[in-house]
Design a protein around this motif. Sequence first.
Motif, PDB file in Angstrom:
ATOM      1  N   PHE A 164      43.926  28.811  31.100  1.00  0.00           N
ATOM      2  CA  PHE A 164      42.571  29.357  31.209  1.00  0.00           C
ATOM      3  C   PHE A 164      42.622  30.774  31.733  1.00  0.00           C
ATOM      4  O   PHE A 164      43.479  31.120  32.551  1.00  0.00           O
ATOM      5  CB  PHE A 164      41.721  28.530  32.179  1.00  0.00           C
ATOM      6  N   VAL A 165      41.685  31.592  31.295  1.00  0.00           N
ATOM      7  CA  VAL A 165      41.546  32.955  31.787  1.00  0.00           C
ATOM      8  C   VAL A 165      40.065  33.208  32.068  1.00  0.00           C
ATOM      9  O   VAL A 165      39.192  32.737  31.336  1.00  0.00           O
ATOM     10  CB  VAL A 165      42.132  33.988  30.784  1.00  0.00           C
ATOM     11  N   LEU A 166      39.788  33.917  33.160  1.00  0.00           N
ATOM     12  CA  LEU A 166      38.425  34.259  33.539  1.00  0.00           C
ATOM     13  C   LEU A 166      37.789  35.100  32.431  1.00  0.00           C
ATOM     14  O   LEU A 166      38.437  35.985  31.877  1.00  0.00           O
ATOM     15  CB  LEU A 166      38.440  35.041  34.850  1.00  0.00           C
ATOM     16  N   SER A 167      36.531  34.806  32.106  1.00  0.00           N
ATOM     17  CA  SER A 167      35.856  35.550  31.032  1.00  0.00           C
ATOM     18  C   SER A 167      34.396  35.762  31.392  1.00  0.00           C
ATOM     19  O   SER A 167      33.924  35.308  32.429  1.00  0.00           O
ATOM     20  CB  SER A 167      35.962  34.795  29.706  1.00  0.00           C
ATOM     21  N   ASP A 168      33.673  36.411  30.480  1.00  0.00           N
ATOM     22  CA  ASP A 168      32.231  36.524  30.646  1.00  0.00           C
ATOM     23  C   ASP A 168      31.564  35.371  29.896  1.00  0.00           C
ATOM     24  O   ASP A 168      32.242  34.506  29.333  1.00  0.00           O
ATOM     25  CB  ASP A 168      31.726  37.893  30.173  1.00  0.00           C
ATOM     26  N   SER A 169      30.252  35.346  29.883  1.00  0.00           N
ATOM     27  CA  SER A 169      29.516  34.232  29.279  1.00  0.00           C
ATOM     28  C   SER A 169      29.698  34.128  27.766  1.00  0.00           C
ATOM     29  O   SER A 169      29.376  33.106  27.174  1.00  0.00           O
ATOM     30  CB  SER A 169      28.030  34.333  29.601  1.00  0.00           C
ATOM     31  N   LEU A 170      30.234  35.168  27.134  1.00  0.00           N
ATOM     32  CA  LEU A 170      30.476  35.150  25.693  1.00  0.00           C
ATOM     33  C   LEU A 170      31.928  34.821  25.348  1.00  0.00           C
ATOM     34  O   LEU A 170      32.297  34.759  24.185  1.00  0.00           O
ATOM     35  CB  LEU A 170      30.092  36.497  25.081  1.00  0.00           C
ATOM     36  N   GLY A 171      32.773  34.661  26.381  1.00  0.00           N
ATOM     37  CA  GLY A 171      34.182  34.364  26.157  1.00  0.00           C
ATOM     38  C   GLY A 171      35.047  35.594  26.034  1.00  0.00           C
ATOM     39  O   GLY A 171      36.215  35.504  25.674  1.00  0.00           O
ATOM     40  N   THR A 172      34.516  36.755  26.368  1.00  0.00           N
ATOM     41  CA  THR A 172      35.281  37.993  26.312  1.00  0.00           C
ATOM     42  C   THR A 172      36.141  38.107  27.568  1.00  0.00           C
ATOM     43  O   THR A 172      35.640  37.956  28.680  1.00  0.00           O
ATOM     44  CB  THR A 172      34.346  39.214  26.233  1.00  0.00           C
ATOM     45  N   VAL A 173      37.427  38.372  27.377  1.00  0.00           N
ATOM     46  CA  VAL A 173      38.340  38.515  28.507  1.00  0.00           C
ATOM     47  C   VAL A 173      38.797  39.960  28.612  1.00  0.00           C
ATOM     48  O   VAL A 173      38.772  40.709  27.636  1.00  0.00           O
ATOM     49  CB  VAL A 173      39.565  37.574  28.381  1.00  0.00           C
ATOM     50  N   ASN A 174      39.215  40.342  29.809  1.00  0.00           N
ATOM     51  CA  ASN A 174      39.737  41.702  30.014  1.00  0.00           C
ATOM     52  C   ASN A 174      41.031  41.872  29.240  1.00  0.00           C
ATOM     53  O   ASN A 174      41.862  40.983  29.194  1.00  0.00           O
ATOM     54  CB  ASN A 174      39.989  41.969  31.498  1.00  0.00           C
ATOM     55  N   GLN A 175      41.195  43.015  28.654  1.00  0.00           N
ATOM     56  CA  GLN A 175      42.411  43.360  27.933  1.00  0.00           C
ATOM     57  C   GLN A 175      43.083  44.477  28.700  1.00  0.00           C
ATOM     58  O   GLN A 175      42.443  45.434  29.098  1.00  0.00           O
ATOM     59  CB  GLN A 175      42.083  43.832  26.509  1.00  0.00           C
ATOM     60  N   GLY A 176      44.373  44.343  28.893  1.00  0.00           N
ATOM     61  CA  GLY A 176      45.077  45.402  29.599  1.00  0.00           C
ATOM     62  C   GLY A 176      46.530  45.060  29.798  1.00  0.00           C
ATOM     63  O   GLY A 176      47.023  44.023  29.359  1.00  0.00           O
ATOM     64  N   GLU A 177      47.199  45.932  30.498  1.00  0.00           N
ATOM     65  CA  GLU A 177      48.625  45.813  30.716  1.00  0.00           C
ATOM     66  C   GLU A 177      49.008  44.537  31.464  1.00  0.00           C
ATOM     67  O   GLU A 177      50.028  43.923  31.184  1.00  0.00           O
ATOM     68  CB  GLU A 177      49.085  47.041  31.509  1.00  0.00           C
ATOM     69  N   LEU A 178      48.173  44.110  32.413  1.00  0.00           N
ATOM     70  CA  LEU A 178      48.493  42.948  33.236  1.00  0.00           C
ATOM     71  C   LEU A 178      47.718  41.687  32.851  1.00  0.00           C
ATOM     72  O   LEU A 178      47.765  40.701  33.578  1.00  0.00           O
ATOM     73  CB  LEU A 178      48.213  43.266  34.713  1.00  0.00           C
ATOM     74  N   ASP A 179      47.019  41.703  31.719  1.00  0.00           N
ATOM     75  CA  ASP A 179      46.146  40.571  31.387  1.00  0.00           C
ATOM     76  C   ASP A 179      46.891  39.241  31.315  1.00  0.00           C
ATOM     77  O   ASP A 179      46.347  38.206  31.657  1.00  0.00           O
ATOM     78  CB  ASP A 179      45.353  40.828  30.103  1.00  0.00           C
ATOM     79  N   GLY A 180      48.141  39.224  30.937  1.00  0.00           N
ATOM     80  CA  GLY A 180      48.919  37.992  30.874  1.00  0.00           C
ATOM     81  C   GLY A 180      49.226  37.395  32.232  1.00  0.00           C
ATOM     82  O   GLY A 180      49.585  36.224  32.340  1.00  0.00           O
ATOM     83  N   ARG A 181      49.049  38.180  33.290  1.00  0.00           N
ATOM     84  CA  ARG A 181      49.319  37.697  34.647  1.00  0.00           C
ATOM     85  C   ARG A 181      48.095  37.050  35.275  1.00  0.00           C
ATOM     86  O   ARG A 181      48.159  36.607  36.419  1.00  0.00           O
ATOM     87  CB  ARG A 181      49.810  38.858  35.508  1.00  0.00           C
ATOM     88  N   TYR A 182      46.997  36.991  34.543  1.00  0.00           N
ATOM     89  CA  TYR A 182      45.771  36.402  35.070  1.00  0.00           C
ATOM     90  C   TYR A 182      45.406  35.110  34.337  1.00  0.00           C
ATOM     91  O   TYR A 182      44.253  34.738  34.252  1.00  0.00           O
ATOM     92  CB  TYR A 182      44.620  37.408  34.987  1.00  0.00           C
ATOM     93  N   ILE A 183      46.406  34.411  33.833  1.00  0.00           N
ATOM     94  CA  ILE A 183      46.181  33.143  33.125  1.00  0.00           C
ATOM     95  C   ILE A 183      46.546  31.997  34.044  1.00  0.00           C
ATOM     96  O   ILE A 183      47.646  31.931  34.586  1.00  0.00           O
ATOM     97  CB  ILE A 183      47.007  33.076  31.832  1.00  0.00           C
ATOM     98  N   LEU A 184      45.599  31.078  34.228  1.00  0.00           N
ATOM     99  CA  LEU A 184      45.864  29.851  34.987  1.00  0.00           C
ATOM    100  C   LEU A 184      46.598  28.910  34.049  1.00  0.00           C
ATOM    101  O   LEU A 184      46.073  28.545  33.001  1.00  0.00           O
ATOM    102  CB  LEU A 184      44.555  29.224  35.450  1.00  0.00           C
ATOM    103  N   LYS A 185      47.818  28.516  34.421  1.00  0.00           N
ATOM    104  CA  LYS A 185      48.655  27.684  33.546  1.00  0.00           C
ATOM    105  C   LYS A 185      48.705  26.244  34.028  1.00  0.00           C
ATOM    106  O   LYS A 185      48.658  25.988  35.233  1.00  0.00           O
ATOM    107  CB  LYS A 185      50.057  28.271  33.454  1.00  0.00           C
ATOM    108  N   ARG A 186      48.841  25.337  33.065  1.00  0.00           N
ATOM    109  CA  ARG A 186      48.857  23.905  33.374  1.00  0.00           C
ATOM    110  C   ARG A 186      50.020  23.574  34.307  1.00  0.00           C
ATOM    111  O   ARG A 186      51.129  24.048  34.156  1.00  0.00           O
ATOM    112  CB  ARG A 186      49.001  23.083  32.091  1.00  0.00           C
ATOM    113  N   GLN A 187      49.736  22.720  35.284  1.00  0.00           N
ATOM    114  CA  GLN A 187      50.757  22.268  36.233  1.00  0.00           C
ATOM    115  C   GLN A 187      51.140  20.828  35.979  1.00  0.00           C
ATOM    116  O   GLN A 187      50.463  20.053  35.455  1.00  0.00           O
ATOM    117  CB  GLN A 187      50.251  22.420  37.658  1.00  0.00           C
TER     118      GLN A 187
END
Length: 148
Positions: free
Chosen positions: A125-148
């Motif tokens: 999961f990644v934090l988004s806005d109400s439309l499902g738009t996520v931030n794009q950038g150099e570090l965006d892959g480091r803000y993904i909550l991964k299954r444990q």
Amino acid sequence: MKKMNQILAAALLACMAACTSNQKKEAATTETTATEAAAAAGDTTALAMTGTFEAIFPTTSCDGIRASLTINADSTYTYKSGYISEKDRQHESSGIYHLKAKDLIELITPSSGKKTYFKHVETGFVLSDSLGTVNQGELDGRYILKRQ
């Protein structure tokens, strides 16, 4: 006769209020069980959304922010986040969530009504806005909550 009309008017108002209340309850029940219905129908996306997802988000001011999101099949969630090095700056919320789109959930905090959105991606999961738009950038892959 006038008294009879007043009694009928009061009874009519009571019936209308009861019908409105039942419609609201039915709508709420339908909305809160949407994820359960999707899971029962074999929607693998809804099933993939349940579980615990974690990450350590990078920050410039400390060791990072530890975040954990638990999504349950009964449409409830728990979200915890806090600075790793500062135990007094921890936050936890829990409540219900709604499936807004096939890959978008809306978390609702009951005490405040605050809404937070997470988009389901292949790895979590990644934090988004109400439309499902996520931030794009150099570090965006480091803000993904991964299954444990």
